[in-house]
Design an enzyme around this catalytic site. Structure first.
Site, PDB file in Angstrom:
ATOM      1  N   LYS A 208      29.205  45.079  40.967  1.00 54.64           N
ATOM      2  CA  LYS A 208      28.617  45.214  39.629  1.00 54.64           C
ATOM      3  C   LYS A 208      27.434  44.258  39.480  1.00 54.64           C
ATOM      4  O   LYS A 208      26.358  44.648  39.061  1.00 54.64           O
ATOM      5  CB  LYS A 208      29.690  44.926  38.572  1.00 54.64           C
ATOM      6  CG  LYS A 208      29.181  44.987  37.161  1.00 54.64           C
ATOM      7  CD  LYS A 208      30.289  44.803  36.136  1.00 54.64           C
ATOM      8  CE  LYS A 208      29.681  44.657  34.750  1.00 54.64           C
ATOM      9  NZ  LYS A 208      30.667  44.479  33.701  1.00 54.64           N
ATOM     10  N   GLU A 214      31.412  36.862  48.359  1.00 59.03           N
ATOM     11  CA  GLU A 214      32.200  37.540  49.390  1.00 59.03           C
ATOM     12  C   GLU A 214      31.522  38.848  49.806  1.00 59.03           C
ATOM     13  O   GLU A 214      31.362  39.148  50.989  1.00 59.03           O
ATOM     14  CB  GLU A 214      33.612  37.873  48.873  1.00 59.03           C
ATOM     15  CG  GLU A 214      34.516  36.683  48.666  1.00 59.03           C
ATOM     16  CD  GLU A 214      34.443  36.108  47.261  1.00 59.03           C
ATOM     17  OE1 GLU A 214      33.369  36.230  46.611  1.00 59.03           O
ATOM     18  OE2 GLU A 214      35.445  35.527  46.812  1.00 59.03           O
ATOM     19  N   GLY A 269      34.460  45.398  35.579  1.00 61.39           N
ATOM     20  CA  GLY A 269      34.748  45.648  36.994  1.00 61.39           C
ATOM     21  C   GLY A 269      36.091  46.315  37.213  1.00 61.39           C
ATOM     22  O   GLY A 269      36.221  47.273  37.977  1.00 61.39           O
ATOM     23  N   ARG A 270      37.119  45.830  36.508  1.00 63.36           N
ATOM     24  CA  ARG A 270      38.469  46.376  36.714  1.00 63.36           C
ATOM     25  C   ARG A 270      38.683  47.707  36.002  1.00 63.36           C
ATOM     26  O   ARG A 270      39.773  48.275  36.060  1.00 63.36           O
ATOM     27  CB  ARG A 270      39.514  45.342  36.290  1.00 63.36           C
ATOM     28  CG  ARG A 270      39.318  44.793  34.894  1.00 63.36           C
ATOM     29  CD  ARG A 270      40.173  43.551  34.650  1.00 63.36           C
ATOM     30  NE  ARG A 270      39.945  42.928  33.359  1.00 63.36           N
ATOM     31  CZ  ARG A 270      38.971  42.054  33.099  1.00 63.36           C
ATOM     32  NH1 ARG A 270      38.126  41.705  34.044  1.00 63.36           N
ATOM     33  NH2 ARG A 270      38.844  41.509  31.903  1.00 63.36           N
ATOM     34  N   GLU A 355      43.850  40.170  34.947  1.00 62.25           N
ATOM     35  CA  GLU A 355      42.501  39.687  34.643  1.00 62.25           C
ATOM     36  C   GLU A 355      42.166  40.019  33.180  1.00 62.25           C
ATOM     37  O   GLU A 355      41.376  39.335  32.545  1.00 62.25           O
ATOM     38  CB  GLU A 355      41.461  40.289  35.605  1.00 62.25           C
ATOM     39  CG  GLU A 355      40.260  39.375  35.811  1.00 62.25           C
ATOM     40  CD  GLU A 355      39.267  39.872  36.849  1.00 62.25           C
ATOM     41  OE1 GLU A 355      38.717  40.974  36.674  1.00 62.25           O
ATOM     42  OE2 GLU A 355      39.017  39.158  37.834  1.00 62.25           O
ATOM     43  N   HIS A 386      65.066  47.240  49.738  1.00 61.91           N
ATOM     44  CA  HIS A 386      65.656  46.588  50.909  1.00 61.91           C
ATOM     45  C   HIS A 386      65.048  45.213  51.125  1.00 61.91           C
ATOM     46  O   HIS A 386      65.128  44.667  52.218  1.00 61.91           O
ATOM     47  CB  HIS A 386      65.478  47.483  52.137  1.00 61.91           C
ATOM     48  CG  HIS A 386      66.189  48.783  51.955  1.00 61.91           C
ATOM     49  ND1 HIS A 386      67.514  48.962  52.286  1.00 61.91           N
ATOM     50  CD2 HIS A 386      65.787  49.949  51.394  1.00 61.91           C
ATOM     51  CE1 HIS A 386      67.881  50.192  51.967  1.00 61.91           C
ATOM     52  NE2 HIS A 386      66.848  50.815  51.418  1.00 61.91           N
ATOM     53  N   LYS A 506      34.860  29.407  41.782  1.00 60.25           N
ATOM     54  CA  LYS A 506      33.629  29.814  42.480  1.00 60.25           C
ATOM     55  C   LYS A 506      32.649  28.643  42.530  1.00 60.25           C
ATOM     56  O   LYS A 506      32.018  28.388  43.555  1.00 60.25           O
ATOM     57  CB  LYS A 506      32.955  30.991  41.746  1.00 60.25           C
ATOM     58  CG  LYS A 506      33.739  32.288  41.781  1.00 60.25           C
ATOM     59  CD  LYS A 506      32.943  33.387  41.077  1.00 60.25           C
ATOM     60  CE  LYS A 506      33.782  34.621  40.818  1.00 60.25           C
ATOM     61  NZ  LYS A 506      33.119  35.631  40.020  1.00 60.25           N
TER      62      LYS A 506
END
Ligand code: F6P
Length: 550
Positions: A208, A214, A269-270, A355, A386, A506
């Site tokens: 965005k 990253e 973004g999400r 978030e 399990h 950050k």
């Protein structure tokens, strides 16, 4: 309408008194006194059936929760969102992911611009591009068609695309290979491309902001890898496209903005998997499949916008989440999809929910006097059974579950699907009703085992069921969770659309990077723990490389 602080709302006070009556009651007793609740405490919309009867609620609880929703101004705030008002107050932005799936003939004017027209213009460009790639018309630098698509992004620019790809793999083009690179750990990128032919590989750089370290680090490595493999810098043009809101930064990176697919700052973004961030999804399932996905989102948006609260799936799920979080104090929610294609749904929902609602101040900036967003986590069923379900059944922490299932498998094979589905019903039953000492003794369980085998029960679940997983149903399911998050955030009076909490880490990392890279020991102005960690890291880095590693 004026909305009072949460704990001063009449419905909240009434719920506190009501909670005192409900808390000691067991679901066994609640079901015994109200044997038909399973036929009543359910709702259905857009192909999704929600059974919420195994929550620790009565009709009175639901009535009060709906009153709380009303008193919290949910309808007004929902309408503000749909109108494009700046409900993201701390960033002073509209929150308009609902516009991403409005039909072509709709119109929504925000700040003088028809955002629906903008959305469809980008969808048309995505469609044209996806059609060229899928048909082999789009050629790589050496003239070969694209067979590999690598999405590079992180957070909302990764989790939506990878979740949707996995969820809709059944509908995807099997002769195209899709990879998703998010982690700045080089192993992620190196392993993703190690068996790919660069001449047939397309990179989608999804960000965005186009400022995420990253993603940019991975994108630079991808660029070097491609140029290294094809031996020509001009190859970038046919092998890189970008998805972003920031054309200037895309151009600065070296991607022609003609190969950029745009979205806007009013898409969080999400909340962006159905924007151009979904380009990889469209390449996988085709423009028609993507249109179905959008139609599913839109149908649930309309349900949320128009259905009465008591039949409104996102409102019901959101208010039950508030009830479990604030009154019972349950701090986590497990999301367990009983469909292997939905294996990345819990990871996707972690960002969407945590978030959004992991906030400690109200919209006005005052510290909240109640709990906000719970921790979401999960694994596909039956695998989790399990592994960690032991704690869910007998541990000292109560974890409400969302169990998601489908009546039909996309891959019918023998008894598999009925075995799978039987577990959904059985787990919800076991969690609600458990096994008492008495029942165990009646069954002849040896005395030594009785205490260990007691299942307390009284543990809440929602069951969400659809007919079969389709692009449309996936869209409706995600929209349901988006609006449930909105409902919770509205009651809590928080900004579900900012994410300031991710910033400090950050900033500190940016300060530390040069300290890790410095050739000679730098002066470290940190606390003693951080200083010692950096020193130890630097010392280990200098050690001789063990055999077999590089
Ligand atoms: O750091 C968190 C975050 O900003 C998320 O909200 C976002 O989805 C992710 O990083 C990626 O951001 P971008 O798409 O701008 O690279």
């Amino acid at each position: 309408m004026t909305v009072r602080p949460l704990r001063q709302r009449a419905a909240w006070t009434a719920l506190e008194a009501h909670y005192a009556q409900i808390a000691p009651r067991h679901l066994r007793e609640i079901f015994a006194q109200d044997p038909h609740r399973g036929e009543r405490l359910r709702a259905e919309a857009e192909g999704l059936y929600l059974d919420y009867s195994k929550n620790r609620v009565t009709d009175e609880t639901m009535r009060l929760l709906m009153e709380l929703a009303t008193e919290s101004g949910l309808a007004a705030r929902r309408d503000q969102m749909f109108r494009g008002e700046h409900i993201n107050v701390s960033e002073d932005r509209a929150v308009l992911h609902v516009a991403l799936r409005m039909p072509r003939d709709a119109s929504l004017i925000v700040d003088g611009i028809d955002v629906v027209a903008q959305v469809h213009a980008v969808l048309d460009r995505m469609t044209a591009f996806a059609t060229r790639v899928r048909s082999g018309q789009w050629r790589g630098h050496t003239g070969r068609p694209i067979t590999n698509v690598v999405n590079i992004g992180i957070g909302g620019s990764d989790l939506g695309p990878v979740m949707a790809y996995e969820a809709l793999r059944f509908y995807s083009r099997r002769d195209l290979t899709f990879r998703f690179v998010s982690n700045v750990d080089a192993s992620d990128f190196v392993e993703a491309v190690r068996d790919l032919d660069a001449a047939e590989t397309l990179f989608i750089i999804s960000s965005k902001t186009f400022g995420t370290l990253e993603t940019l680090t991975n994108a630079h490595s991808a660029r070097s890898w491609l140029i290294g493999q094809l031996g020509d810098e001009s190859a970038v043009a046919q092998h890189f496209v970008a998805v972003s809101t920031n054309a200037a930064k895309v151009a600065a990176f070296g991607i022609d903005t003609a190969n950029m697919f745009e979205f806007w700052d009013w898409v969080g973004g999400r909340y962006s998997m159905d924007s151009a961030i979904g380009l990889s999804t469209m390449l996988a399932i085709g423009p028609e499949g993507f249109a179905e996905l959008l139609a599913g989102f839109h149908a649930m948006d309309e349900h949320f916008r128009t259905a009465p609260f008591a039949q409104n799936l996102p409102v019901l799920m959101g208010m039950l989440a508030v009830w479990n979080r604030d009154f019972f104090g349950f701090s986590t929610v497990g999301v367990m999809p009983y469909d292997n294609y939905l294996k990345r749904l819990p990871a996707y929902l972690q960002q969407l929910t945590m978030e959004s609602n992991g906030k400690h101040v109200t919209l006005e900036g005052t510290t909240v006097a109640y709990q906000t967003g719970p921790i979401y986590w999960g694994e596909p069923g039956t695998n989790g059974q399990h592994s960690f379900y032991q704690l869910i059944h007998q541990g000292t922490t109560i974890v409400p579950l969302d169990l998601i299932c489908f009546a039909k498998s996309l891959n019918p094979l023998g008894e598999h699907h009925d075995i799978l589905s039987s577990n959904v019903f059985a787990q919800a039953q076991a969690l609600a009703f458990g096994r008492s000492e008495e029942e165990l003794r009646d069954e002849g369980v040896p005395e030594l085992e009785v205490a260990h085998r007691v299942m307390e029960g009284n543990r809440p679940t929602n069951v969400l069921m659809g007919e079969v997983l389709t692009p449309r149903l996936l869209g409706s399911l995600i929209s349901l969770y988006e609006h449930s998050v909105f409902t919770q955030g509205t009651v809590w009076g928080i900004d579900s659309y900012d994410q300031w909490g991710v910033e400090l880490g950050k900033v500190l990392a940016a300060e530390i990077i040069p300290e890790l890279e410095a050739p000679s020991d730098p002066v470290l102005a940190h606390d003693s723990s951080t200083k010692a960690l950096i020193e130890h890291y630097r010392a280990l880095k200098k050690k001789e490389v063990p055999h077999g590693a590089h």
